[in-house]
Design a protein around this motif. Structure first.
Motif, PDB file in Angstrom:
ATOM      1  N   SER A   8      -3.022   7.176  -7.624  1.00 29.76           N
ATOM      2  CA  SER A   8      -1.928   6.508  -8.319  1.00 29.76           C
ATOM      3  C   SER A   8      -0.596   6.751  -7.633  1.00 29.76           C
ATOM      4  CB  SER A   8      -1.864   6.979  -9.783  1.00 29.76           C
ATOM      5  OG  SER A   8      -3.012   6.578 -10.486  1.00 29.76           O
ATOM      6  N   SER A   9      -0.370   7.962  -7.130  1.00 22.79           N
ATOM      7  CA  SER A   9       0.891   8.231  -6.446  1.00 22.79           C
ATOM      8  C   SER A   9       0.986   7.430  -5.157  1.00 22.79           C
ATOM      9  CB  SER A   9       1.014   9.732  -6.142  1.00 22.79           C
ATOM     10  OG  SER A   9      -0.018  10.162  -5.275  1.00 22.79           O
ATOM     11  N   THR A  10      -0.135   7.242  -4.473  1.00 21.94           N
ATOM     12  CA  THR A  10      -0.145   6.427  -3.258  1.00 21.94           C
ATOM     13  C   THR A  10       0.207   4.979  -3.581  1.00 21.94           C
ATOM     14  OG1 THR A  10      -1.816   7.823  -2.227  1.00 21.94           O
ATOM     15  CG2 THR A  10      -1.561   5.623  -1.334  1.00 21.94           C
ATOM     16  N   LEU A  11      -0.353   4.488  -4.664  1.00 24.24           N
ATOM     17  CA  LEU A  11      -0.032   3.123  -5.075  1.00 24.24           C
ATOM     18  C   LEU A  11       1.442   2.987  -5.404  1.00 24.24           C
ATOM     19  CD1 LEU A  11      -2.996   1.978  -7.345  1.00 24.24           C
ATOM     20  CD2 LEU A  11      -2.337   1.068  -5.122  1.00 24.24           C
ATOM     21  N   ARG A  12       1.997   3.966  -6.113  1.00 25.57           N
ATOM     22  CA  ARG A  12       3.420   3.894  -6.458  1.00 25.57           C
ATOM     23  C   ARG A  12       4.278   3.875  -5.201  1.00 25.57           C
ATOM     24  NH1 ARG A  12       1.837   7.312 -10.734  1.00 25.57           N
ATOM     25  NH2 ARG A  12       2.409   9.166  -9.555  1.00 25.57           N
ATOM     26  N   ASN A  13       3.893   4.683  -4.192  1.00 27.25           N
ATOM     27  CA  ASN A  13       4.637   4.685  -2.937  1.00 27.25           C
ATOM     28  C   ASN A  13       4.593   3.317  -2.272  1.00 27.25           C
ATOM     29  OD1 ASN A  13       5.316   7.370  -3.183  1.00 27.25           O
ATOM     30  ND2 ASN A  13       3.571   8.101  -1.980  1.00 27.25           N
ATOM     31  N   ALA A  14       3.404   2.703  -2.287  1.00 27.80           N
ATOM     32  CA  ALA A  14       3.259   1.385  -1.671  1.00 27.80           C
ATOM     33  C   ALA A  14       4.068   0.340  -2.414  1.00 27.80           C
ATOM     34  CB  ALA A  14       1.782   0.979  -1.632  1.00 27.80           C
ATOM     35  N   MET A  15       4.003   0.376  -3.745  1.00 32.22           N
ATOM     36  CA  MET A  15       4.671  -0.640  -4.556  1.00 32.22           C
ATOM     37  C   MET A  15       6.187  -0.491  -4.542  1.00 32.22           C
ATOM     38  SD  MET A  15       2.429  -2.699  -5.613  1.00 32.22           S
ATOM     39  CE  MET A  15       1.639  -2.379  -4.034  1.00 32.22           C
ATOM     40  N   SER A  16       6.678   0.721  -4.273  1.00 33.32           N
ATOM     41  CA  SER A  16       8.131   0.930  -4.278  1.00 33.32           C
ATOM     42  C   SER A  16       8.742   0.769  -2.902  1.00 33.32           C
ATOM     43  CB  SER A  16       8.459   2.341  -4.801  1.00 33.32           C
ATOM     44  OG  SER A  16       7.920   3.328  -3.934  1.00 33.32           O
ATOM     45  N   SER A  17       7.916   0.412  -1.907  1.00 30.30           N
ATOM     46  CA  SER A  17       8.442   0.256  -0.556  1.00 30.30           C
ATOM     47  C   SER A  17       9.358  -0.950  -0.489  1.00 30.30           C
ATOM     48  CB  SER A  17       7.299   0.066   0.442  1.00 30.30           C
ATOM     49  OG  SER A  17       6.631  -1.143   0.191  1.00 30.30           O
ATOM     50  N   GLU A  18      10.288  -0.917   0.456  1.00 26.20           N
ATOM     51  CA  GLU A  18      11.216  -2.032   0.608  1.00 26.20           C
ATOM     52  C   GLU A  18      10.496  -3.186   1.260  1.00 26.20           C
ATOM     53  OE1 GLU A  18      14.629  -0.802   2.687  1.00 26.20           O
ATOM     54  OE2 GLU A  18      15.309   0.582   1.136  1.00 26.20           O
ATOM     55  N   GLY A  19      10.961  -4.371   1.004  1.00 28.25           N
ATOM     56  CA  GLY A  19      10.351  -5.566   1.581  1.00 28.25           C
ATOM     57  C   GLY A  19       9.631  -6.344   0.524  1.00 28.25           C
ATOM     58  N   ASN A  20       9.697  -7.648   0.608  1.00 34.22           N
ATOM     59  CA  ASN A  20       9.101  -8.529  -0.358  1.00 34.22           C
ATOM     60  C   ASN A  20       7.671  -8.840   0.026  1.00 34.22           C
ATOM     61  OD1 ASN A  20      11.501  -8.762  -1.838  1.00 34.22           O
ATOM     62  ND2 ASN A  20      12.268 -10.306  -0.386  1.00 34.22           N
ATOM     63  N   PRO A  21       6.842  -9.289  -0.958  1.00 35.93           N
ATOM     64  CA  PRO A  21       5.500  -9.714  -0.632  1.00 35.93           C
ATOM     65  C   PRO A  21       5.519 -10.789   0.434  1.00 35.93           C
ATOM     66  CG  PRO A  21       5.777  -9.581  -3.007  1.00 35.93           C
ATOM     67  CD  PRO A  21       7.119  -9.394  -2.397  1.00 35.93           C
ATOM     68  N   ALA A  22       4.459 -10.780   1.216  1.00 35.56           N
ATOM     69  CA  ALA A  22       4.398 -11.707   2.339  1.00 35.56           C
ATOM     70  C   ALA A  22       4.428 -13.158   1.876  1.00 35.56           C
ATOM     71  CB  ALA A  22       3.120 -11.463   3.153  1.00 35.56           C
ATOM     72  N   LYS A 190       0.904  -7.903  -6.873  1.00 33.72           N
ATOM     73  CA  LYS A 190       0.723  -6.593  -6.250  1.00 33.72           C
ATOM     74  C   LYS A 190      -0.671  -6.456  -5.660  1.00 33.72           C
ATOM     75  CE  LYS A 190       3.944  -3.962  -9.182  1.00 33.72           C
ATOM     76  NZ  LYS A 190       4.036  -2.913 -10.228  1.00 33.72           N
ATOM     77  N   ALA A 191      -1.680  -6.896  -6.410  1.00 30.37           N
ATOM     78  CA  ALA A 191      -3.062  -6.723  -5.977  1.00 30.37           C
ATOM     79  C   ALA A 191      -3.360  -7.515  -4.714  1.00 30.37           C
ATOM     80  CB  ALA A 191      -4.015  -7.143  -7.092  1.00 30.37           C
ATOM     81  N   LEU A 192      -2.787  -8.701  -4.579  1.00 31.93           N
ATOM     82  CA  LEU A 192      -3.050  -9.550  -3.411  1.00 31.93           C
ATOM     83  C   LEU A 192      -1.946  -9.474  -2.377  1.00 31.93           C
ATOM     84  CD1 LEU A 192      -5.612 -11.395  -3.113  1.00 31.93           C
ATOM     85  CD2 LEU A 192      -5.171 -10.611  -5.431  1.00 31.93           C
ATOM     86  N   ASP A 193      -0.845  -8.793  -2.715  1.00 32.83           N
ATOM     87  CA  ASP A 193       0.306  -8.702  -1.816  1.00 32.83           C
ATOM     88  C   ASP A 193       0.788 -10.099  -1.425  1.00 32.83           C
ATOM     89  OD1 ASP A 193       2.018  -6.705  -0.648  1.00 32.83           O
ATOM     90  OD2 ASP A 193       1.391  -7.491   1.299  1.00 32.83           O
ATOM     91  N   ILE A 194       0.904 -10.951  -2.432  1.00 33.88           N
ATOM     92  CA  ILE A 194       1.358 -12.319  -2.219  1.00 33.88           C
ATOM     93  C   ILE A 194       2.491 -12.609  -3.198  1.00 33.88           C
ATOM     94  CG2 ILE A 194      -0.856 -13.182  -1.378  1.00 33.88           C
ATOM     95  CD1 ILE A 194      -1.443 -14.184  -4.198  1.00 33.88           C
ATOM     96  N   ASP A 195       3.173 -13.736  -2.998  1.00 33.54           N
ATOM     97  CA  ASP A 195       4.267 -14.083  -3.904  1.00 33.54           C
ATOM     98  C   ASP A 195       3.770 -15.037  -4.985  1.00 33.54           C
ATOM     99  OD1 ASP A 195       4.220 -16.676  -2.848  1.00 33.54           O
ATOM    100  OD2 ASP A 195       5.803 -16.241  -1.395  1.00 33.54           O
ATOM    101  N   LYS A 196       4.658 -15.360  -5.895  1.00 35.53           N
ATOM    102  CA  LYS A 196       4.310 -16.166  -7.063  1.00 35.53           C
ATOM    103  C   LYS A 196       3.842 -17.560  -6.667  1.00 35.53           C
ATOM    104  CE  LYS A 196       6.252 -17.608 -11.523  1.00 35.53           C
ATOM    105  NZ  LYS A 196       7.463 -17.547 -12.384  1.00 35.53           N
ATOM    106  N   THR A 197       4.487 -18.145  -5.660  1.00 37.11           N
ATOM    107  CA  THR A 197       4.120 -19.502  -5.232  1.00 37.11           C
ATOM    108  C   THR A 197       2.711 -19.537  -4.656  1.00 37.11           C
ATOM    109  OG1 THR A 197       6.436 -20.045  -4.763  1.00 37.11           O
ATOM    110  CG2 THR A 197       4.747 -21.408  -3.721  1.00 37.11           C
ATOM    111  N   GLN A 198       2.385 -18.556  -3.807  1.00 34.60           N
ATOM    112  CA  GLN A 198       1.037 -18.491  -3.245  1.00 34.60           C
ATOM    113  C   GLN A 198      -0.009 -18.337  -4.334  1.00 34.60           C
ATOM    114  OE1 GLN A 198       2.185 -15.255  -0.427  1.00 34.60           O
ATOM    115  NE2 GLN A 198       0.807 -16.309   0.962  1.00 34.60           N
ATOM    116  N   ALA A 199       0.257 -17.451  -5.279  1.00 30.54           N
ATOM    117  CA  ALA A 199      -0.703 -17.214  -6.355  1.00 30.54           C
ATOM    118  C   ALA A 199      -0.937 -18.480  -7.166  1.00 30.54           C
ATOM    119  CB  ALA A 199      -0.214 -16.086  -7.260  1.00 30.54           C
ATOM    120  N   SER A 200       0.134 -19.229  -7.435  1.00 30.11           N
ATOM    121  CA  SER A 200       0.018 -20.459  -8.206  1.00 30.11           C
ATOM    122  C   SER A 200      -0.815 -21.494  -7.460  1.00 30.11           C
ATOM    123  CB  SER A 200       1.409 -21.017  -8.503  1.00 30.11           C
ATOM    124  OG  SER A 200       1.319 -22.243  -9.202  1.00 30.11           O
ATOM    125  N   LYS A 201      -0.587 -21.638  -6.156  1.00 31.25           N
ATOM    126  CA  LYS A 201      -1.361 -22.595  -5.355  1.00 31.25           C
ATOM    127  C   LYS A 201      -2.835 -22.208  -5.313  1.00 31.25           C
ATOM    128  CE  LYS A 201       2.365 -24.145  -2.273  1.00 31.25           C
ATOM    129  NZ  LYS A 201       2.835 -24.176  -0.860  1.00 31.25           N
TER     130      LYS A 201
END
Length: 330
Positions: A8-22, A190-201
């Protein structure tokens, strides 16, 4: 013994990193060849060059691989249950090559499990490695952690992104499964490391292409996003063939990506050319009503002087008419 909180701590580190989903990458990047499982130097990965990874994926992969190596154990594969979210259309694909690698070099890349009972585990990721070990009759090298359902889901998605081998349609089906299970858009991204538009498509592609058709085509590695979106567009038209005809059009003798390519070519060829005359209308009675029939629609048009009560009667009778038809079809 399961390790607590490490993951869980590893996930938090990943999720709090700078930069937007691809964001959507160029088609050339999407269509690059996939990589086998494992890390860059492992036989299970095959030494293929990496594509670009987002900051979230890189942090997850680097930090968690280090933690994995500190706490590993061997688990009987018969004690491991599958997860409810499948990230592959065909888990047996290329399994023989993976089995040969494990047979010759051992299992180079551990799987991630979480304990669900005293002697039962659930796979978070590594389904192919577990299947290979089960068929070889050897224990699975694994790290066992205690994490929540949501953390397990995010881990499964991020590890897939780190492997960079899942095809576009496999990711899309994964997104659809998560959405149908009621997870939030934030968790999906978060799970797919994608943005909202990609997920919707992706959800739209899986919604508009029958699931049996997707399974018949297969993963279509290397096909990318655009062919699937084109297929979705064709199947959304009034002149699109039904599912039964689509399944007959898929050539199962071809490799998966070629099945998709040929199906699209055949559908383009079959579409009515521009400027073709419309299908003749069928008149009922003295012309009070006209039926406009297309491959996937039937429109009833009433004349100005037509009895409106008939339309109401027809609407109320459609359910009975359909049931009568089904009874005769049997």
């Amino acid at each position: 013994m399961a390790r607590k909180n490490v993951f869980s701590s590893t996930l938090r580190n990943a999720m709090s990193s700078e930069g937007n989903p691809a964001k959507d990458e160029p088609e050339a990047v999407e269509d690059e060849a996939r990589e086998p499982e494992g890390n860059l130097s492992d036989p299970e990965r095959g030494g293929q060059p990496r594509k670009r990874s987002s900051p979230n994926v890189r942090i997850f992969e680097q930090s968690f691989q280090e933690q994995m190596l500190r706490s590993l154990q061997d688990v009987n594969p018969d004690r491991i249950d599958s997860s409810r979210f499948h990230d592959r259309l065909n888990v047996s694909e290329d399994l023989e090559a993976l089995k040969d690698s494990i047979r010759e070099n051992g299992q180079q890349v551990p799987v991630l499990l979480r304990r669900v009972a005293a002697d039962r585990y659930e796979v978070v990721y590594g389904r192919r490695r577990i299947m290979a070990c089960r068929q070889l009759g050897v224990d699975v090298r694994a790290m066992v952690v205690e994490i929540s359902d949501e953390d397990a889901l995010i881990a499964q998605g991020l590890e897939n992104a780190a492997r960079l081998e899942n095809s576009y349609i496999e990711k899309a089906v994964f997104v659809a499964q998560i959405s149908e299970a009621g997870y939030s858009s934030e968790t999906i991204q978060k799970a797919l490391d994608i943005d909202k538009t990609q997920a919707s498509k992706m959800r739209g592609v899986v919604r508009d292409i029958p699931r049996d058709v997707i399974m018949a085509i297969g993963a279509a590695h290397g096909a990318g996003r655009r062919p699937w979106e084109e297929l979705r567009k064709i199947l959304s038209g009034d002149d699109a063939p039904g599912q039964a005809r689509l399944l007959k059009m898929i050539d199962e003798e071809l490799p998966s990506a070629d099945r998709l390519k040929k199906l699209l070519a055949d559908l383009r060829q079959a579409r009515r050319p521009q400027g073709a005359p419309p299908a003749p209308q069928v008149r009922i009675g003295n012309g009070d009503f006209k039926l406009d029939r297309k491959p996937r629609s039937l429109t009833v048009k009433a004349d100005r002087n037509a009895p409106e009560a008939f339309l109401q009667y027809l609407e109320e009778s459609l359910g009975r008419i359909y049931e009568d038809w089904r009874s005769n079809e049997r």
